[in-house]
Design an enzyme around this catalytic site. Structure first.
Site, PDB file in Angstrom:
ATOM      1  N   GLU A 102      -6.262 -22.103  -1.803  1.00 55.36           N
ATOM      2  CA  GLU A 102      -5.945 -23.365  -1.114  1.00 55.36           C
ATOM      3  C   GLU A 102      -6.947 -24.481  -1.397  1.00 55.36           C
ATOM      4  O   GLU A 102      -6.615 -25.664  -1.285  1.00 55.36           O
ATOM      5  CB  GLU A 102      -5.908 -23.144   0.402  1.00 55.36           C
ATOM      6  N   ARG A 143      -9.352 -16.423   6.859  1.00 52.03           N
ATOM      7  CA  ARG A 143      -9.706 -16.872   5.520  1.00 52.03           C
ATOM      8  C   ARG A 143      -8.704 -16.294   4.527  1.00 52.03           C
ATOM      9  O   ARG A 143      -8.356 -15.117   4.583  1.00 52.03           O
ATOM     10  CB  ARG A 143     -11.130 -16.443   5.147  1.00 52.03           C
ATOM     11  N   HIS A 180      -4.179 -24.860   6.811  1.00 53.67           N
ATOM     12  CA  HIS A 180      -5.508 -24.582   7.372  1.00 53.67           C
ATOM     13  C   HIS A 180      -5.841 -25.572   8.493  1.00 53.67           C
ATOM     14  O   HIS A 180      -6.843 -26.290   8.446  1.00 53.67           O
ATOM     15  CB  HIS A 180      -6.576 -24.657   6.278  1.00 53.67           C
TER      16      HIS A 180
END
Length: 326
Positions: free
Chosen positions: A260, A231, A292
């Site tokens: 993000e 994360r 991601h």
């Protein structure tokens, strides 16, 4: 049983169809993430399935008013959901597990790419610069790799890393006996001070927010390599940038970055991005960013869909569910 699916991707269709036939699920889809503007689409659906997009109090309350009683996120992490708001209105919450090899192997790829300066090599090749200037790398063998967090992904990573003949330090709440043949458990300070490479595999919550900050970066070896596939907010971006610019951090690779949300998973070509820190990080020749997507494999897609649908089914039938959060 009826489920409305937000953030639907075409590559998931085959798995949703399989679940529909196997479990008798009626589902509808929307390719967009859930918002107050499209929450009405879930009317008449007691369960919804989402991806890692913010689900705040206003959105949860809106879904609840429309008859939604259970939200399943097709992700391991659930920090994007306001759990306090969900608990307040009695909304059930569940997450989904998936093949840990997807993120574990992606992490190893990022470690190797950073050690071997692949970003600079690839950019040089695009410019037809085939010289050896500035692209000499380092081997993984003999390095000390510090793994912070030994859940399913961290555990799988340690087992896979063992074949590279590197020394592995592990930090976790509890020692995992099955990892003792591969790693030495230690406190966080020791790991930070001794590791040549540090990789993060923690969930995000109050205790882990900015666990990598200016103070802890100062504890690291000069020339450390930092990897994050967990994360983004585990790392303080301001402290990270200072560490890179001062040379404390020699190389880094991040599949996740704080800030993000609202940027990744969308086409942003020609737009001014609202994150100077992400733009700065992306500009450095020794920093690799990916959007991601470490989880994104065929096996993981299948697992995410199946586990999400099975979680919804367990909720509707009042059965126990290992994926249940609330």
């Amino acid at each position: 049983m009826k489920v409305f699916v937000y953030g639907f991707r075409e590559e998931e269709r085959v798995y949703f169809e399989e679940c529909a036939k196997q479990y008798g699920i009626a589902y509808a889809t929307c390719s967009k993430r859930p918002t107050l503007e499209n929450a009405h689409l879930a009317c008449g659906y007691p369960c919804i399935s989402i991806l890692s997009t913010p689900c705040d109090a206003a959105l949860i309350e809106s879904f609840h008013r429309k008859g939604v009683r259970f939200i399943s996120t097709r992700t391991i992490g659930y920090d994007h959901i306001d759990l306090a708001a969900a608990k307040k209105v009695g909304m059930g919450i569940g997450n989904a597990n998936y093949a840990p090899e997807s993120v574990a192997d992606y992490t190893i790829m990022l470690i190797l790419m950073t050690l071997r300066k692949m970003k600079l090599i690839m950019k040089s090749t695009e410019l037809q610069d085939y010289s050896f200037e500035s692209v000499q790398g380092r081997n993984l063998k003999g390095k000390i790799v510090g793994v912070i967090g030994c859940g399913n992904i961290g555990t799988t990573l340690i087992r896979h890393l063992a074949g590279f003949e590197c020394d592995i330090l592990a930090y976790n709440r509890h020692i995992k006996p099955e990892l003792l043949p591969y790693a030495q458990f230690c406190d966080l300070a020791t790991l930070l001070k001794k590791s040549d490479i540090i990789t993060l595999h923690l969930p995000l919550h109050e205790e882990t927010y900015h666990i990598i900050n200016q103070e802890r970066i100062a504890m690291m070896k000069d020339g450390v390599i930092l990897i994050n596939t967990a994360r983004g907010a585990l790392i303080d971006n301001e402290a990270l940038i200072k560490g890179i610019e001062k040379g404390k951090i020699q190389g880094a690779a991040f599949d996740v970055v704080e800030g993000e949300t609202g940027i990744y998973y969308q086409k942003q070509k020609g737009r001014v991005l609202p994150s100077r820190e992400m733009l700065l990080l992306n500009s450095y020749p020794n920093v690799i960013l990916s959007p991601h997507m470490a989880f994104l494999t065929d096996d993981s897609n299948r697992d995410m869909v199946y586990h999400s649908m099975e979680s919804c089914l367990a909720f509707m039938e009042g059965e126990e569910d290992a994926m249940r959060i609330l």
